[in-house]
Design an enzyme around this catalytic site. Structure first.
Site, PDB file in Angstrom:
ATOM      1  N   TYR A  48      36.001   5.148  29.599  1.00 40.35           N
ATOM      2  CA  TYR A  48      37.227   5.930  29.502  1.00 40.35           C
ATOM      3  C   TYR A  48      37.487   6.257  28.038  1.00 40.35           C
ATOM      4  O   TYR A  48      37.257   5.419  27.153  1.00 40.35           O
ATOM      5  CB  TYR A  48      38.406   5.152  30.085  1.00 40.35           C
ATOM      6  CG  TYR A  48      39.714   5.904  30.007  1.00 40.35           C
ATOM      7  CD1 TYR A  48      39.947   7.009  30.820  1.00 40.35           C
ATOM      8  CD2 TYR A  48      40.708   5.532  29.109  1.00 40.35           C
ATOM      9  CE1 TYR A  48      41.141   7.713  30.749  1.00 40.35           C
ATOM     10  CE2 TYR A  48      41.906   6.224  29.030  1.00 40.35           C
ATOM     11  CZ  TYR A  48      42.114   7.317  29.852  1.00 40.35           C
ATOM     12  OH  TYR A  48      43.284   8.020  29.771  1.00 40.35           O
ATOM     13  N   ASP A  62      50.616   8.751  19.279  1.00 42.54           N
ATOM     14  CA  ASP A  62      50.201   9.466  20.491  1.00 42.54           C
ATOM     15  C   ASP A  62      51.330  10.381  20.962  1.00 42.54           C
ATOM     16  O   ASP A  62      52.002  10.127  21.958  1.00 42.54           O
ATOM     17  CB  ASP A  62      49.845   8.440  21.574  1.00 42.54           C
ATOM     18  CG  ASP A  62      49.371   9.093  22.863  1.00 42.54           C
ATOM     19  OD1 ASP A  62      48.900  10.245  22.807  1.00 42.54           O
ATOM     20  OD2 ASP A  62      49.477   8.435  23.920  1.00 42.54           O
ATOM     21  N   ASP A  89      40.967  11.709  28.415  1.00 46.44           N
ATOM     22  CA  ASP A  89      42.391  12.021  28.469  1.00 46.44           C
ATOM     23  C   ASP A  89      42.616  13.369  27.775  1.00 46.44           C
ATOM     24  O   ASP A  89      42.422  13.491  26.568  1.00 46.44           O
ATOM     25  CB  ASP A  89      43.145  10.898  27.757  1.00 46.44           C
ATOM     26  CG  ASP A  89      44.634  11.106  27.655  1.00 46.44           C
ATOM     27  OD1 ASP A  89      45.138  12.153  28.096  1.00 46.44           O
ATOM     28  OD2 ASP A  89      45.317  10.201  27.121  1.00 46.44           O
ATOM     29  N   ASP A  91      45.541  14.970  27.748  1.00 44.92           N
ATOM     30  CA  ASP A  91      46.984  15.137  27.539  1.00 44.92           C
ATOM     31  C   ASP A  91      47.560  16.166  28.514  1.00 44.92           C
ATOM     32  O   ASP A  91      47.321  16.083  29.705  1.00 44.92           O
ATOM     33  CB  ASP A  91      47.277  15.502  26.080  1.00 44.92           C
ATOM     34  CG  ASP A  91      47.097  14.325  25.131  1.00 44.92           C
ATOM     35  OD1 ASP A  91      47.032  13.184  25.604  1.00 44.92           O
ATOM     36  OD2 ASP A  91      47.019  14.551  23.911  1.00 44.92           O
ATOM     37  N   HIS A 116      41.712  14.065  32.800  1.00 43.61           N
ATOM     38  CA  HIS A 116      43.012  14.110  33.483  1.00 43.61           C
ATOM     39  C   HIS A 116      44.004  14.874  32.634  1.00 43.61           C
ATOM     40  O   HIS A 116      43.957  14.861  31.398  1.00 43.61           O
ATOM     41  CB  HIS A 116      43.531  12.717  33.875  1.00 43.61           C
ATOM     42  CG  HIS A 116      43.781  11.763  32.743  1.00 43.61           C
ATOM     43  ND1 HIS A 116      44.870  11.848  31.924  1.00 43.61           N
ATOM     44  CD2 HIS A 116      43.084  10.671  32.341  1.00 43.61           C
ATOM     45  CE1 HIS A 116      44.848  10.842  31.053  1.00 43.61           C
ATOM     46  NE2 HIS A 116      43.772  10.123  31.275  1.00 43.61           N
ATOM     47  N   GLU A 118      48.204  15.735  32.414  1.00 46.31           N
ATOM     48  CA  GLU A 118      49.467  15.132  32.830  1.00 46.31           C
ATOM     49  C   GLU A 118      50.589  16.148  32.938  1.00 46.31           C
ATOM     50  O   GLU A 118      50.454  17.299  32.503  1.00 46.31           O
ATOM     51  CB  GLU A 118      49.845  14.013  31.865  1.00 46.31           C
ATOM     52  CG  GLU A 118      50.143  14.488  30.461  1.00 46.31           C
ATOM     53  CD  GLU A 118      50.047  13.372  29.436  1.00 46.31           C
ATOM     54  OE1 GLU A 118      51.035  13.187  28.692  1.00 46.31           O
ATOM     55  OE2 GLU A 118      49.005  12.696  29.371  1.00 46.31           O
ATOM     56  N   CYS A 126      53.337   8.504  24.694  1.00 45.25           N
ATOM     57  CA  CYS A 126      52.624   7.468  25.447  1.00 45.25           C
ATOM     58  C   CYS A 126      53.297   7.225  26.785  1.00 45.25           C
ATOM     59  O   CYS A 126      54.532   7.147  26.875  1.00 45.25           O
ATOM     60  CB  CYS A 126      52.579   6.178  24.634  1.00 45.25           C
ATOM     61  SG  CYS A 126      51.947   4.754  25.557  1.00 45.25           S
ATOM     62  N   ARG A 161      47.410  13.541  36.315  1.00 47.19           N
ATOM     63  CA  ARG A 161      48.242  12.374  35.996  1.00 47.19           C
ATOM     64  C   ARG A 161      49.703  12.774  36.133  1.00 47.19           C
ATOM     65  O   ARG A 161      50.110  13.841  35.654  1.00 47.19           O
ATOM     66  CB  ARG A 161      47.960  11.903  34.572  1.00 47.19           C
ATOM     67  CG  ARG A 161      48.966  10.863  34.080  1.00 47.19           C
ATOM     68  CD  ARG A 161      48.611  10.358  32.704  1.00 47.19           C
ATOM     69  NE  ARG A 161      49.816  10.111  31.916  1.00 47.19           N
ATOM     70  CZ  ARG A 161      49.825   9.608  30.681  1.00 47.19           C
ATOM     71  NH1 ARG A 161      48.689   9.307  30.093  1.00 47.19           N
ATOM     72  NH2 ARG A 161      50.959   9.429  30.040  1.00 47.19           N
ATOM     73  N   GLU A 191      50.972   7.182  36.627  1.00 44.42           N
ATOM     74  CA  GLU A 191      51.175   6.411  35.414  1.00 44.42           C
ATOM     75  C   GLU A 191      52.367   5.474  35.517  1.00 44.42           C
ATOM     76  O   GLU A 191      53.384   5.781  36.155  1.00 44.42           O
ATOM     77  CB  GLU A 191      51.360   7.363  34.227  1.00 44.42           C
ATOM     78  CG  GLU A 191      51.621   6.696  32.884  1.00 44.42           C
ATOM     79  CD  GLU A 191      50.492   5.806  32.389  1.00 44.42           C
ATOM     80  OE1 GLU A 191      50.133   4.850  33.106  1.00 44.42           O
ATOM     81  OE2 GLU A 191      49.992   6.045  31.277  1.00 44.42           O
ATOM     82  N   ASN A 213      46.037   2.246  35.636  1.00 45.17           N
ATOM     83  CA  ASN A 213      46.004   2.031  34.187  1.00 45.17           C
ATOM     84  C   ASN A 213      46.488   0.623  33.871  1.00 45.17           C
ATOM     85  O   ASN A 213      47.663   0.311  34.041  1.00 45.17           O
ATOM     86  CB  ASN A 213      46.889   3.065  33.493  1.00 45.17           C
ATOM     87  CG  ASN A 213      46.879   2.913  31.982  1.00 45.17           C
ATOM     88  OD1 ASN A 213      46.121   2.137  31.419  1.00 45.17           O
ATOM     89  ND2 ASN A 213      47.737   3.673  31.315  1.00 45.17           N
TER      90      ASN A 213
END
Length: 299
Positions: A48, A62, A89, A91, A116, A118, A126, A161, A191, A213
């Site tokens: 990952y 982040d 990731d 974002d 993914h 989101e 985060c 996500r 998440e 996660n």
């Protein structure tokens, strides 16, 4: 030697086959290409690549400061160094639907097995911090539709996500997960689930692979792989764990160096030179030049 011997398309095909079995797959987070090699050597099923880790590696928080070029470039460096499938990731997709489409194709070209995207607003934060905000249903669905439309390799995994549980509750997460699957998402990443029961509720709502996660110091309890498998999870990630372990060790080492002027007391905690050379296959490069590996390293 050098990079992965398995082409990216074949990694994706094998990943999809294994994911279809329903068994749980373990994807520790790699913070650099070398740690990706270590994950493979230790027998895990995938790698990952965390956006939080990529940001931290640059000394940044982040909050969406990294660019598509930076993330895809680092993803390429990590993915090519392992025989395992790598999920990254992405974002919020780095912009509006057309940007999301480009993101998918850049990640395909970088050799990733999937990504993914989101449903947070920009700038994001985060997923285990308070004060998150999510976009409306239509915006979230447009991102996923754009990702699916842009995909060229049908085995490239488009995962959605959703962070909405922390904003509007579990039922909202169930509803959004269903809508994201209807929009074409191959898998769902719910998440900041707080309990096994919340994971189970998402599992009951959709019939696609689910990701759990297990990040430390966050909203979720740190469940075991077996516990997560028992409630139907298919992928489990530990996104920042190796970075946290490495940085914790680095902090203690620097403290020791400051206090005693030597790291002799910490030698037992270090990766030995011989272990490093074995991991990077120093000997294999002798195929090209016999002067490269003409020594021995005592353990």
């Amino acid at each position: 030697m050098l990079y992965s011997q398995t082409p990216a398309a074949e990694k994706r095909r094998l990943f999809r086959e294994r994911l279809a079995t329903g068994e749980i797959m373990r994807f520790p987070g790699a913070f650099n290409p070398l740690s990706a090699k270590l994950i493979g050597e230790r027998g895990f099923e995938g790698v990952y690549i965390s956006g939080a880790v990529l940001s931290a590696d640059l000394g940044l928080p982040d909050i969406g400061l990294t660019t598509l070029t930076e993330v895809a470039g680092r993803g390429r460096q990590i993915a090519r160094m392992t025989e395992l499938p790598a999920i990254i990731d992405a974002d919020t997709g780095f912009g509006e639907p057309m940007n999301v489409a480009r993101t998918v194709q850049e990640m395909e070209d970088a050799g990733l097995a999937g990504l993914h995207i989101e449903d947070q607003i920009n700038p994001k934060r985060c997923g285990h911090l308070d004060g998150k905000q999510v976009v409306d249903d239509e915006t979230a669905l447009r991102r996923i539709r754009a990702a699916v439309d842009a995909r060229r390799d049908p085995n490239f995994l488009i995962m959605a996500r959703t962070d909405i549980a922390a904003v509007d509750g579990l039922q909202a997460a169930v509803d959004r997960a269903k809508a994201l699957v209807d929009a074409g998402a191959d898998a769902i990443f719910p998440e900041a689930m707080r309990s096994l029961e919340e994971f189970a509720a998402i599992r009951a709502a959709v019939d696609v692979p689910l990701l759990a996660n297990m990040t430390e110091f966050g909203k979720s309890e740190l469940f075991t792989v077996r516990q997560l498998a028992d409630v139907g999870m298919n992928i489990v990630i530990w996104p920042v764990s190796l970075l946290r372990l490495a940085m914790g060790s680095a902090m203690r080492g620097l403290d020791e160096l400051e206090a005693s002027g030597s790291l002799t007391a910490r030698l037992g905690e270090m990766q030995h030179r011989s272990e490093l050379y074995e991991l990077i296959d120093y000997e294999g490069y002798n195929h090209f030049d016999t002067s490269i590996f003409n020594f021995t390293v005592a353990r």
